[in-house]
Design a protein around this motif. Structure first.
Motif, PDB file in Angstrom:
ATOM      1  N   ASN A  75       0.802  -1.213   0.000  1.00  0.00           N
ATOM      2  CA  ASN A  75       0.000   0.000   0.000  1.00  0.00           C
ATOM      3  C   ASN A  75       0.841   1.273   0.000  1.00  0.00           C
ATOM      4  O   ASN A  75       0.290   2.364  -0.161  1.00  0.00           O
ATOM      5  CB  ASN A  75      -0.947   0.014   1.207  1.00  0.00           C
ATOM      6  CG  ASN A  75      -1.912  -1.156   1.152  1.00  0.00           C
ATOM      7  OD1 ASN A  75      -2.425  -1.491   0.098  1.00  0.00           O
ATOM      8  ND2 ASN A  75      -2.126  -1.798   2.284  1.00  0.00           N
ATOM      9  N   SER A  77       3.357   4.069  -1.474  1.00  0.00           N
ATOM     10  CA  SER A  77       3.478   4.605  -2.833  1.00  0.00           C
ATOM     11  C   SER A  77       4.767   4.160  -3.520  1.00  0.00           C
ATOM     12  O   SER A  77       4.758   3.838  -4.707  1.00  0.00           O
ATOM     13  CB  SER A  77       3.383   6.129  -2.813  1.00  0.00           C
ATOM     14  OG  SER A  77       4.441   6.670  -2.053  1.00  0.00           O
ATOM     15  N   GLU A  80       4.301   0.622  -4.729  1.00  0.00           N
ATOM     16  CA  GLU A  80       3.415   0.606  -5.898  1.00  0.00           C
ATOM     17  C   GLU A  80       4.155   1.061  -7.146  1.00  0.00           C
ATOM     18  O   GLU A  80       3.975   0.485  -8.225  1.00  0.00           O
ATOM     19  CB  GLU A  80       2.206   1.501  -5.649  1.00  0.00           C
ATOM     20  CG  GLU A  80       1.222   0.940  -4.647  1.00  0.00           C
ATOM     21  CD  GLU A  80       0.073   1.900  -4.361  1.00  0.00           C
ATOM     22  OE1 GLU A  80       0.115   3.059  -4.824  1.00  0.00           O
ATOM     23  OE2 GLU A  80      -0.865   1.474  -3.665  1.00  0.00           O
ATOM     24  N   LYS A  84       4.666  -1.154 -10.509  1.00  0.00           N
ATOM     25  CA  LYS A  84       4.216  -0.675 -11.821  1.00  0.00           C
ATOM     26  C   LYS A  84       5.363  -0.624 -12.818  1.00  0.00           C
ATOM     27  O   LYS A  84       5.225  -1.022 -13.981  1.00  0.00           O
ATOM     28  CB  LYS A  84       3.586   0.713 -11.697  1.00  0.00           C
ATOM     29  CG  LYS A  84       2.213   0.704 -11.077  1.00  0.00           C
ATOM     30  CD  LYS A  84       1.671   2.096 -10.949  1.00  0.00           C
ATOM     31  CE  LYS A  84       0.380   2.128 -10.145  1.00  0.00           C
ATOM     32  NZ  LYS A  84      -0.098   3.507  -9.905  1.00  0.00           N
TER      33      LYS A  84
END
Length: 91
Positions: A75, A77, A80, A84
Protein backbone atom coordinates in the motif's frame (compact mmCIF):
# COMPACT_ATOMS: atom_id res chain seq x y z
CA UNK A 1 -4.32 -54.36 34.50
CA UNK A 2 -1.40 -54.34 32.09
CA UNK A 3 -3.68 -54.60 29.08
CA UNK A 4 -5.52 -51.44 30.06
CA UNK A 5 -2.21 -49.60 30.51
CA UNK A 6 -1.03 -50.67 27.06
CA UNK A 7 -4.34 -49.65 25.52
CA UNK A 8 -4.16 -46.25 27.26
CA UNK A 9 -0.58 -45.73 26.04
CA UNK A 10 -1.59 -46.58 22.47
CA UNK A 11 -4.50 -44.15 22.58
CA UNK A 12 -2.28 -41.41 24.00
CA UNK A 13 0.38 -42.08 21.37
CA UNK A 14 -2.19 -41.91 18.57
CA UNK A 15 -3.52 -38.60 19.91
CA UNK A 16 -0.03 -37.08 20.08
CA UNK A 17 0.89 -38.35 16.62
CA UNK A 18 -2.26 -36.92 15.06
CA UNK A 19 -1.55 -33.46 16.53
CA UNK A 20 1.99 -33.51 15.11
CA UNK A 21 0.74 -34.55 11.67
CA UNK A 22 -1.88 -31.77 11.70
CA UNK A 23 0.79 -29.12 12.38
CA UNK A 24 2.62 -30.15 9.21
CA UNK A 25 -0.36 -29.36 6.99
CA UNK A 26 0.23 -27.59 3.72
CA UNK A 27 0.23 -23.84 4.27
CA UNK A 28 1.69 -20.71 2.77
CA UNK A 29 5.45 -20.77 2.31
CA UNK A 30 6.29 -17.08 2.13
CA UNK A 31 4.52 -14.65 4.44
CA UNK A 32 5.54 -11.21 5.62
CA UNK A 33 5.32 -10.62 9.35
CA UNK A 34 7.35 -7.39 9.32
CA UNK A 35 7.82 -4.93 6.48
CA UNK A 36 11.05 -3.27 5.42
CA UNK A 37 10.88 0.18 7.05
CA UNK A 38 12.80 2.32 4.53
CA UNK A 39 12.30 3.37 0.93
CA UNK A 40 14.33 1.48 -1.71
CA UNK A 41 15.50 2.44 -5.16
CA UNK A 42 13.91 0.63 -8.07
CA UNK A 43 17.37 -0.13 -9.48
CA UNK A 44 18.00 -2.55 -6.58
CA UNK A 45 14.93 -4.67 -7.40
CA UNK A 46 14.75 -7.21 -10.22
CA UNK A 47 11.29 -8.73 -9.58
CA UNK A 48 8.46 -9.08 -7.09
CA UNK A 49 5.63 -11.38 -6.12
CA UNK A 50 2.66 -11.13 -3.79
CA UNK A 51 2.36 -13.19 -0.63
CA UNK A 52 -0.20 -15.98 -0.38
CA UNK A 53 -3.82 -15.08 0.44
CA UNK A 54 -3.63 -17.32 3.50
CA UNK A 55 -0.95 -15.14 5.13
CA UNK A 56 -2.04 -12.94 8.05
CA UNK A 57 -0.76 -9.76 6.36
CA UNK A 58 -0.98 -8.91 2.68
CA UNK A 59 2.52 -8.17 1.48
CA UNK A 60 4.76 -8.02 -1.53
CA UNK A 61 8.14 -9.71 -1.65
CA UNK A 62 10.64 -7.65 -3.61
CA UNK A 63 13.54 -9.67 -4.98
CA UNK A 64 16.83 -7.75 -5.03
CA UNK A 65 19.44 -7.95 -7.79
CA UNK A 66 21.38 -10.31 -5.50
CA UNK A 67 18.23 -12.49 -5.10
CA UNK A 68 17.49 -11.43 -1.50
CA UNK A 69 13.77 -11.37 -0.63
CA UNK A 70 12.53 -8.17 1.02
CA UNK A 71 9.02 -7.88 2.48
CA UNK A 72 7.27 -4.59 1.77
CA UNK A 73 3.85 -3.08 2.32
CA UNK A 74 2.04 -3.06 -1.05
CA UNK A 75 0.00 0.00 0.00
CA UNK A 76 3.02 2.33 0.15
CA UNK A 77 3.48 4.61 -2.83
CA UNK A 78 7.14 3.73 -3.44
CA UNK A 79 6.29 0.01 -3.48
CA UNK A 80 3.41 0.61 -5.90
CA UNK A 81 5.76 2.59 -8.17
CA UNK A 82 8.33 -0.22 -8.20
CA UNK A 83 5.64 -2.78 -8.98
CA UNK A 84 4.22 -0.67 -11.82
CA UNK A 85 7.68 -0.07 -13.23
CA UNK A 86 8.54 -3.76 -13.19
CA UNK A 87 5.18 -4.61 -14.80
CA UNK A 88 5.85 -2.12 -17.59
CA UNK A 89 9.31 -3.62 -18.22
CA UNK A 90 7.87 -7.12 -18.55
CA UNK A 91 5.45 -6.10 -21.34
Amino acid sequence: MRTSHILLLCALGAALLSSVICNNAIGPDNCCFRFYPRRMKKSFIKSYYMTDDRCPKTGVILVSRKSHPICADPNLSWVENIMKSLDMESL
